[in-house]
Scaffold this active site. Structure first.
Site, PDB file in Angstrom:
ATOM      1  CE1 TYR A   1      -1.900   5.915  -4.484  1.00  0.00           C
ATOM      2  CE2 TYR A   1      -3.571   7.440  -4.617  1.00  0.00           C
ATOM      3  CZ  TYR A   1      -3.122   6.387  -4.383  1.00  0.00           C
ATOM      4  OH  TYR A   1      -4.173   5.408  -3.984  1.00  0.00           O
TER       5      TYR A   1
ATOM      6  CE  LYS B   1       5.832  -8.190  -5.334  1.00  0.00           C
ATOM      7  NZ  LYS B   1       5.634  -9.943  -4.504  1.00  0.00           N
TER       8      LYS B   1
ATOM      9  CG  ASP C   1       3.417 -10.698  -2.114  1.00  0.00           C
ATOM     10  OD1 ASP C   1       4.274  -9.958  -1.259  1.00  0.00           O
ATOM     11  OD2 ASP C   1       3.561 -11.341  -2.878  1.00  0.00           O
TER      12      ASP C   1
ATOM     13  CG  ASP D   1     -10.146   0.215   1.293  1.00  0.00           C
ATOM     14  OD1 ASP D   1     -10.121   1.417   1.861  1.00  0.00           O
ATOM     15  OD2 ASP D   1     -11.256   0.339   0.408  1.00  0.00           O
TER      16      ASP D   1
HETATM   17  C1  IPM Z   1      -8.135   7.132  -0.128  1.00  0.00           C
HETATM   18  C2  IPM Z   1      -8.713   7.074  -1.326  1.00  0.00           C
HETATM   19  C3  IPM Z   1      -7.843   8.077  -2.592  1.00  0.00           C
HETATM   20  C4  IPM Z   1      -6.549   7.524  -2.748  1.00  0.00           C
HETATM   21  C5  IPM Z   1      -8.583   8.197  -3.729  1.00  0.00           C
HETATM   22  C6  IPM Z   1     -10.020   8.833  -3.719  1.00  0.00           C
HETATM   23  C7  IPM Z   1      -7.778   9.117  -4.789  1.00  0.00           C
HETATM   24  O1  IPM Z   1      -8.805   5.777  -2.149  1.00  0.00           O
HETATM   25  O2  IPM Z   1      -7.914   8.249   0.462  1.00  0.00           O
HETATM   26  O3  IPM Z   1      -7.890   6.169   0.463  1.00  0.00           O
HETATM   27  O4  IPM Z   1      -6.276   6.214  -3.287  1.00  0.00           O
HETATM   28  O5  IPM Z   1      -5.612   7.899  -1.811  1.00  0.00           O
HETATM   29 MN    MN Z   2      -8.507   4.456  -0.403  1.00  0.00          MN
END
Ligand code: IPM
Ligand code: MN
Ligand code: NAD
Length: 354
Positions: free
Chosen positions: A137, A188, A221, A249
């Site tokens: 990031y 990984k 994975d 997610d």
């Molecule tokens: C999150 C989001 C962010 C991330 C994006 C918006 C940069 O997906 O907070 O989960 O990837 O961290």
């Molecule tokens: Mn996210």
């Protein structure tokens, strides 16, 4: 005692779910004299398109020096394809305020919203420690011969001894203090032989300091596979920035949906940022139908950070009540809008007031 809270609704449904969470915070503030003082900031795509401002540097200094917490909605708007405002505001806060722990609970509150069969709330109660200040990031990289057939793009993953060690240690400290029996470290390292070898070595050293906690490792994975097959294997998970984004997610969905996933971007003892895991959801924005529960649960994490874990527990109980009684938004099969779900949360908070 006064707690200064910066409020950044941001874009899309951020502007709908943050007011919902603020109703909950204001309610508890009035009932318990918490001393919360809110300052609202007009930051996001609209502001950027209006005057070019993403994140004023002097505001970051104020956040660091004069605020106890930041409550953020979401950032993301198709009119800003570069996403520069999200980079400066959200990643800016994570990096410049050194919010190295992205704490993301995966906690099922009611089995009927879980897409996995035969799972109970006891089976899905996981705390993810996502590294939040480095990894892929950091925006180190470049593009050469952009737009040509010979284009080269690089994006460098950063793993530092300090950064990797402190997030792994934070996960073990949490497991230790909260009676969690295991920590799973996920990387990984079979393919990433430099950066993730550092994760392996840091992990083995830190794990050795906590012999009473069961330590195990999964490649990311396999972690994804196992979270679906057998989520009850997991107590605490620690992983890097990108994997943590993806895995949470997936976790959001197995706990009942992205509209229920809360998070804290934390530097212990310092200003920290609380936000739902979901984004600005442009497909439903502006209709008043977004699920406010992730933002409301995030407000609970904020209160716990300010020293009120009892109030977080009451917020969680109120959310659980909404789920139990099907007082939910459309994506969960309900017929309530954002405001009505928030009303139901407030009504339940009243019933649990002393
Ligand atoms: C999150 C989001 C962010 C991330 C994006 C918006 C940069 O997906 O907070 O989960 O990837 O961290
Ligand atoms: Mn996210
Ligand atoms: P998203 O989380 O915004 O939406 C994914 C899906 O989930 C959509 O169908 C949406 O309608 C649904 N959804 C999300 N939150 C919901 C809620 N509270 N209630 C009901 N349904 C909900 O992810 P995306 O579509 O990939 O991203 C949209 C924008 O948000 C992008 O610009 C992205 O970069 C940004 N984003 C920002 C953050 C953040 O600021 N923390 C997090 C994730 C995505």
């Amino acid at each position: 005692m006064t707690h200064h809270i910066a409020v950044i609704p941001g874009d899309g449904i951020g502007m709908e779910v943050i007011p919902a969470g603020l109703r909950v915070l204001n309610h508890l503030n009035a009932a318990h004299g918490l001393g919360l003082e809110f300052e609202h900031f007009d930051l996001g795509a609209e502001r950027y398109l209006r005057d070019g401002t993403t994140m004023p540097p002097e505001l970051m200094v104020r956040f660091r020096e004069s605020f106890d917490a930041i409550y953020l909605g979401a950032l993301g708007d198709s009119r800003v394809p570069s996403n520069v405002h999200a980079k400066d505001i959200l990643l800016g806060c994570r990096f410049e305020l050194d919010l190295f722990t992205n704490l993301r609970p995966i906690q099922m509150l009611n089995a009927k919203y879980c897409p996995l069969k035969d799972k109970t709330p006891e089976d899905i109660d996981i705390m993810v420690f996502r590294e939040n200040t480095e990894g892929l990031y950091v925006s180190i990289g470049g593009q050469f011969k952009k737009g040509t057939a010979d284009e080269i793009s690089t994006q460098t993953e950063i793993n530092t001894r300090k950064g990797v060690e402190r997030i792994i240690r934070a996960a073990y400290e949490y497991a230790d203090k909260n009676g969690r029996k295991s920590v799973c470290m996920s990387d990984k390292s079979n393919a990433m032989r430099q950066g993730h070898d550092l994760w392996q070595r840091c992990w083995k050293e830190v794990a050795a300091e906590y012999p009473h906690i069961q330590s195990f490792h999964l490649y990311v994975d396999v972690l994804c596979m196992e979270l679906v097959r057998c989520p009850e294997r997991f107590d605490v998970i620690v992983t890097n920035n990108l994997f943590g984004d993806i895995v949470t997610d997936l976790g959001a969905q197995i706990q009942g949906g992205i509209g229920l996933a809360a998070s804290g971007n934390i530097h212990p003892g310092k200003v920290s940022l609380f936000e739902p895991v979901h984004g600005s959801a442009p497909d439903i924005a502006g209709k008043g139908i977004a699920n406010p529960l992730a933002a409301i649960l995030s407000s609970g994490m904020l209160l716990a950070h300010l020293g009120h874990p009892d109030l977080e527990a009451r917020i969680r109980a109120a959310v659980r009540h909404c789920l139990d009684t099907s007082q939910v938004t459309g994506e969960l099969g309900g017929n309530l809008n954002t405001e009505a779900v928030t009303n139901a949360v407030l009504a339940h908070l009243d019933t649990t007031a002393q």
